[in-house]
Design a protein around this motif. Sequence first.
Motif, PDB file in Angstrom:
ATOM      1  N   THR A  62       0.814  -1.218   0.000  1.00 60.34           N
ATOM      2  CA  THR A  62       0.000   0.000   0.000  1.00 60.34           C
ATOM      3  C   THR A  62       0.846   1.267   0.000  1.00 60.34           C
ATOM      4  OG1 THR A  62      -0.119  -0.048   2.421  1.00 60.34           O
ATOM      5  CG2 THR A  62      -1.892  -1.144   1.208  1.00 60.34           C
ATOM      6  N   ASN A  63       2.150   1.112   0.273  1.00 55.10           N
ATOM      7  CA  ASN A  63       3.025   2.282   0.361  1.00 55.10           C
ATOM      8  C   ASN A  63       4.266   2.122  -0.511  1.00 55.10           C
ATOM      9  OD1 ASN A  63       1.392   3.699   2.222  1.00 55.10           O
ATOM     10  ND2 ASN A  63       2.218   2.477   3.899  1.00 55.10           N
ATOM     11  N   SER A 288      -1.399 -10.784   3.399  1.00 56.30           N
ATOM     12  CA  SER A 288      -1.633 -10.511   1.983  1.00 56.30           C
ATOM     13  C   SER A 288      -1.454  -9.034   1.646  1.00 56.30           C
ATOM     14  CB  SER A 288      -3.048 -10.952   1.585  1.00 56.30           C
ATOM     15  OG  SER A 288      -4.010 -10.252   2.349  1.00 56.30           O
ATOM     16  N   VAL A 289      -1.289  -8.202   2.676  1.00 51.36           N
ATOM     17  CA  VAL A 289      -1.099  -6.760   2.475  1.00 51.36           C
ATOM     18  C   VAL A 289       0.043  -6.287   3.360  1.00 51.36           C
ATOM     19  CG1 VAL A 289      -2.139  -4.463   2.614  1.00 51.36           C
ATOM     20  CG2 VAL A 289      -3.553  -6.424   1.966  1.00 51.36           C
ATOM     21  N   SER A 290       0.910  -5.445   2.814  1.00 50.50           N
ATOM     22  CA  SER A 290       2.004  -4.856   3.586  1.00 50.50           C
ATOM     23  C   SER A 290       1.957  -3.341   3.464  1.00 50.50           C
ATOM     24  CB  SER A 290       3.361  -5.361   3.080  1.00 50.50           C
ATOM     25  OG  SER A 290       4.418  -4.661   3.714  1.00 50.50           O
ATOM     26  N   ASP A 291       2.142  -2.666   4.614  1.00 48.51           N
ATOM     27  CA  ASP A 291       2.224  -1.206   4.589  1.00 48.51           C
ATOM     28  C   ASP A 291       3.676  -0.739   4.635  1.00 48.51           C
ATOM     29  OD1 ASP A 291       2.950  -1.770   7.167  1.00 48.51           O
ATOM     30  OD2 ASP A 291       1.452  -0.489   8.123  1.00 48.51           O
ATOM     31  N   GLU A 292       4.608  -1.674   4.387  1.00 50.41           N
ATOM     32  CA  GLU A 292       6.031  -1.327   4.388  1.00 50.41           C
ATOM     33  C   GLU A 292       6.312  -0.253   3.345  1.00 50.41           C
ATOM     34  OE1 GLU A 292      10.256  -3.796   4.251  1.00 50.41           O
ATOM     35  OE2 GLU A 292       8.364  -4.771   4.772  1.00 50.41           O
ATOM     36  N   LEU A 293       7.112   0.715   3.723  1.00 48.47           N
ATOM     37  CA  LEU A 293       7.406   1.858   2.866  1.00 48.47           C
ATOM     38  C   LEU A 293       8.587   1.525   1.951  1.00 48.47           C
ATOM     39  CD1 LEU A 293       6.613   4.853   2.367  1.00 48.47           C
ATOM     40  CD2 LEU A 293       8.271   5.481   4.133  1.00 48.47           C
ATOM     41  N   ARG A 347      10.987  18.526  -4.387  1.00 45.85           N
ATOM     42  CA  ARG A 347      11.479  17.448  -3.543  1.00 45.85           C
ATOM     43  C   ARG A 347      10.373  17.097  -2.553  1.00 45.85           C
ATOM     44  NH1 ARG A 347      14.020  17.371  -7.284  1.00 45.85           N
ATOM     45  NH2 ARG A 347      16.266  17.609  -7.582  1.00 45.85           N
ATOM     46  N   SER A 348      10.149  15.798  -2.383  1.00 46.29           N
ATOM     47  CA  SER A 348       9.012  15.326  -1.597  1.00 46.29           C
ATOM     48  C   SER A 348       9.451  14.306  -0.558  1.00 46.29           C
ATOM     49  CB  SER A 348       7.960  14.690  -2.513  1.00 46.29           C
ATOM     50  OG  SER A 348       7.586  15.571  -3.556  1.00 46.29           O
ATOM     51  N   VAL A 349       8.697  14.246   0.526  1.00 46.55           N
ATOM     52  CA  VAL A 349       8.928  13.265   1.588  1.00 46.55           C
ATOM     53  C   VAL A 349       7.606  12.561   1.869  1.00 46.55           C
ATOM     54  CG1 VAL A 349       9.571  12.907   4.010  1.00 46.55           C
ATOM     55  CG2 VAL A 349      10.772  14.623   2.635  1.00 46.55           C
ATOM     56  N   THR A 350       7.676  11.255   2.041  1.00 48.64           N
ATOM     57  CA  THR A 350       6.462  10.515   2.418  1.00 48.64           C
ATOM     58  C   THR A 350       6.765   9.532   3.532  1.00 48.64           C
ATOM     59  OG1 THR A 350       4.596   9.195   1.607  1.00 48.64           O
ATOM     60  CG2 THR A 350       6.764   8.676   0.696  1.00 48.64           C
ATOM     61  N   ASP A 351       5.740   9.294   4.330  1.00 48.30           N
ATOM     62  CA  ASP A 351       5.801   8.204   5.309  1.00 48.30           C
ATOM     63  C   ASP A 351       4.733   7.165   4.993  1.00 48.30           C
ATOM     64  OD1 ASP A 351       3.456   9.492   5.998  1.00 48.30           O
ATOM     65  OD2 ASP A 351       4.000   9.841   8.098  1.00 48.30           O
ATOM     66  N   GLY A 352       4.117   7.300   3.828  1.00 46.96           N
ATOM     67  CA  GLY A 352       3.059   6.396   3.409  1.00 46.96           C
ATOM     68  C   GLY A 352       1.678   6.976   3.660  1.00 46.96           C
ATOM     69  N   LYS A 353       1.498   7.629   4.775  1.00 47.92           N
ATOM     70  CA  LYS A 353       0.205   8.256   5.085  1.00 47.92           C
ATOM     71  C   LYS A 353       0.140   9.676   4.520  1.00 47.92           C
ATOM     72  CE  LYS A 353      -2.844   9.756   8.866  1.00 47.92           C
ATOM     73  NZ  LYS A 353      -4.056   9.473   8.066  1.00 47.92           N
ATOM     74  N   TYR A 354       1.239  10.407   4.654  1.00 49.96           N
ATOM     75  CA  TYR A 354       1.295  11.789   4.169  1.00 49.96           C
ATOM     76  C   TYR A 354       2.355  11.924   3.080  1.00 49.96           C
ATOM     77  CZ  TYR A 354      -1.175  12.830   8.559  1.00 49.96           C
ATOM     78  OH  TYR A 354      -2.072  12.844   9.591  1.00 49.96           O
ATOM     79  N   TYR A 408      -0.312  16.530   1.997  1.00 50.31           N
ATOM     80  CA  TYR A 408      -1.571  15.830   1.744  1.00 50.31           C
ATOM     81  C   TYR A 408      -1.636  14.541   2.551  1.00 50.31           C
ATOM     82  CZ  TYR A 408      -2.194  18.903  -2.312  1.00 50.31           C
ATOM     83  OH  TYR A 408      -2.359  20.000  -3.125  1.00 50.31           O
ATOM     84  N   ASP A 409      -2.815  14.267   3.062  1.00 51.86           N
ATOM     85  CA  ASP A 409      -3.104  12.999   3.725  1.00 51.86           C
ATOM     86  C   ASP A 409      -3.567  12.041   2.634  1.00 51.86           C
ATOM     87  OD1 ASP A 409      -4.138  10.822   5.050  1.00 51.86           O
ATOM     88  OD2 ASP A 409      -5.278  11.972   6.514  1.00 51.86           O
ATOM     89  N   ILE A 410      -2.643  11.290   2.045  1.00 51.62           N
ATOM     90  CA  ILE A 410      -2.972  10.467   0.890  1.00 51.62           C
ATOM     91  C   ILE A 410      -3.704   9.179   1.279  1.00 51.62           C
ATOM     92  CG2 ILE A 410      -1.188  11.399  -0.596  1.00 51.62           C
ATOM     93  CD1 ILE A 410       0.537   8.958   0.067  1.00 51.62           C
ATOM     94  N   GLU A 411      -3.840   8.964   2.568  1.00 52.75           N
ATOM     95  CA  GLU A 411      -4.597   7.806   3.039  1.00 52.75           C
ATOM     96  C   GLU A 411      -6.091   8.114   3.028  1.00 52.75           C
ATOM     97  OE1 GLU A 411      -4.635   6.133   7.344  1.00 52.75           O
ATOM     98  OE2 GLU A 411      -2.934   5.177   6.339  1.00 52.75           O
ATOM     99  N   ASN A 412      -6.454   9.328   3.415  1.00 53.00           N
ATOM    100  CA  ASN A 412      -7.868   9.717   3.510  1.00 53.00           C
ATOM    101  C   ASN A 412      -8.300  10.699   2.429  1.00 53.00           C
ATOM    102  OD1 ASN A 412      -8.479   8.276   6.041  1.00 53.00           O
ATOM    103  ND2 ASN A 412      -7.008   9.697   6.941  1.00 53.00           N
TER     104      ASN A 412
END
Length: 625
Positions: A62-63, A288-293, A347-354, A408-412
């Motif tokens: 997912t990330n 079956s799902v991983s949130d690993e970045l 330049r961008s930074v993500t933690d998977g949620k944002y 951005y909150d790309i999760e919601n």
Amino acid sequence: MKRYICLFYILLSLNLVSAQDRPNILWVTIEDTSPQFIGCYGNKDAGTPVIDKLAKEGIRFTNAFSTGTVCAASRSTIITGAKTYTMGTGHQRSQYPIPNYIKGFPYYLKKLGYYTSNNPKTDYNIANEKDFIKEAWDECSKKASWDGRGEKQPFFSVFNFDDSHQSRTMSWTFEQYEKYVWNQLPKEDRIADDAFEMPPFYNDTPEMRKQFARVYNSIKLTDNKIGKLLTKLEEDKLRDNTIIFFYADHGEGIPRAKTNGIGLGYRVPFIIWFPEKWKHLSPWGTASVSDELITFEDLGPTIINLLGGKVPDYMKGTPFLGQSRENKKKYRLLSTDRVDNGLDLVRSVTDGKYVYSRNFMPFIPEVRYINYLEIADITKHMRNDLKHNKLNALQSRIFNERPLEVLYDIENDIWETKNLAENPKYKSVLENMRHYMDSELIKAKDILFMPEYEIVKISKTQTPYEYRLDDANYNFDEIYKVASLSGKKGEEFVKAQIKNLKHQDKIVRYWASIGLMSQDKALLQAYKKDLNKALHDDYPPVSITVAAILYEKFNKKNAAKILNKFCKNEDWTLSLMSINYALYFKDRTPFETTVSKLLETPNLNYHIKSACDDFLESQKIRKEI
């Protein structure tokens, strides 16, 4: 289970595991696709049963993020395992040299006894690409497959499907799309114009739906072709011994996604499928799902590590498979730069949620002038609706200057409609990501903060990768300090930028001028004398940028004269910079003749031609309105 895995890698390192007992690796890559358009990622309107089945039986990430937002930059990082902003390979359609010791990662798989094949796309965005490809692949062609391997030899094979590429989904004529996509689908597979939801940043009209349906049908055709490839793998009795990777090379190929430094440009679908025989190599167990970045920087190191090789030191990614699998990272740094004729630096930074993005050239909008987008009917409809005031605030915003920062909150908020950068509730999120970006860029000494004019010159005698490492050459700390003012408005920042227009370092002066592009006319009024002096700076990127400021803010005729002169410059980087600035002027009249004559030039640089075409077409539309 852990003992079994350790034994496997011990035997592998001692070359005691025979070829037939080593897993094959199949990479299935598709183009220009965001997870929002795949069924297993929640889109009920998508026609992707093959991909969905692979996800159901495998691990769906997912990330997962591309390190760039356009194919050549993304593939440069995939094949080398090195970030584009360290190698200087972030600009689309550039061929700058990289050190000889940076190899395509399949080269290391060949050393492990693997047969490597690539079918067929390369697009690695580097100099000497032909030799680089020959060293990495045993076979690289439209016919390449695992068939060329030796008896019982394991393989690493890549198959790239281009049916979801931006050409099919928007840039080709509708007639071409019908011929190569619509007519290739069985009637029952075709997705109608009213059979999906439109992203909210698009105007929901019949014309837009007709164009946007191309996305769904192109992905459907891609899914069908992946199904045929997996059937061949089955028929060749190889599936039980093959680990399958599936992913897209970057985000969806539509306006505001591909080429744009937000989640819609970076985030990709990513799936790994393990056959029963090799499920012990999966660190995710029965999940079956991983949130690993993960990012594309990790892919080369992961495959080398998985197959028992030694990851070279220049690869800084995180192996997420194999014995020495590394711990998860909290943040990842991503980037986007010039795409064809469209200049940019994000330049961008993500933690998977944002996703946090810093726009270092915020005066350029999200939907900027890039000819490959401008020729598309969907973009023409959008610009036409904008001119006739048919777009709401969100839909028209993507044509305006960008904020210097977005969060951005790309999760919601999957379509990234709400910028949280100025929301006090998210202050700590913003500051943590900003701090991470600053520290990582300073550590990496991002070479793409150099104007491309400079990178071209550097590349004649050495690699940008190595040049940046010498502090005597590249004073990045000072450069970045001034570049970080870009987009910040107010008297305090104007004074600092004007002061730095006199700096001894030409790149510092360049970033001072870039920062002044975003300042209001009223604040610049008191500094016209300084600007007029900087207009004649001996460093062309400074002179061009200051000319753009003086012309746009104060309608200075001598500034227009200087810009026209640089538009015709033999150095394509200076010409492109000048025309690109002119594309966003309110009054472009003084530049029409120059641009028109440029198009008559034999063997005109591709980027210059694209910029000129955009200029004249958009000027025509302006006059019609």
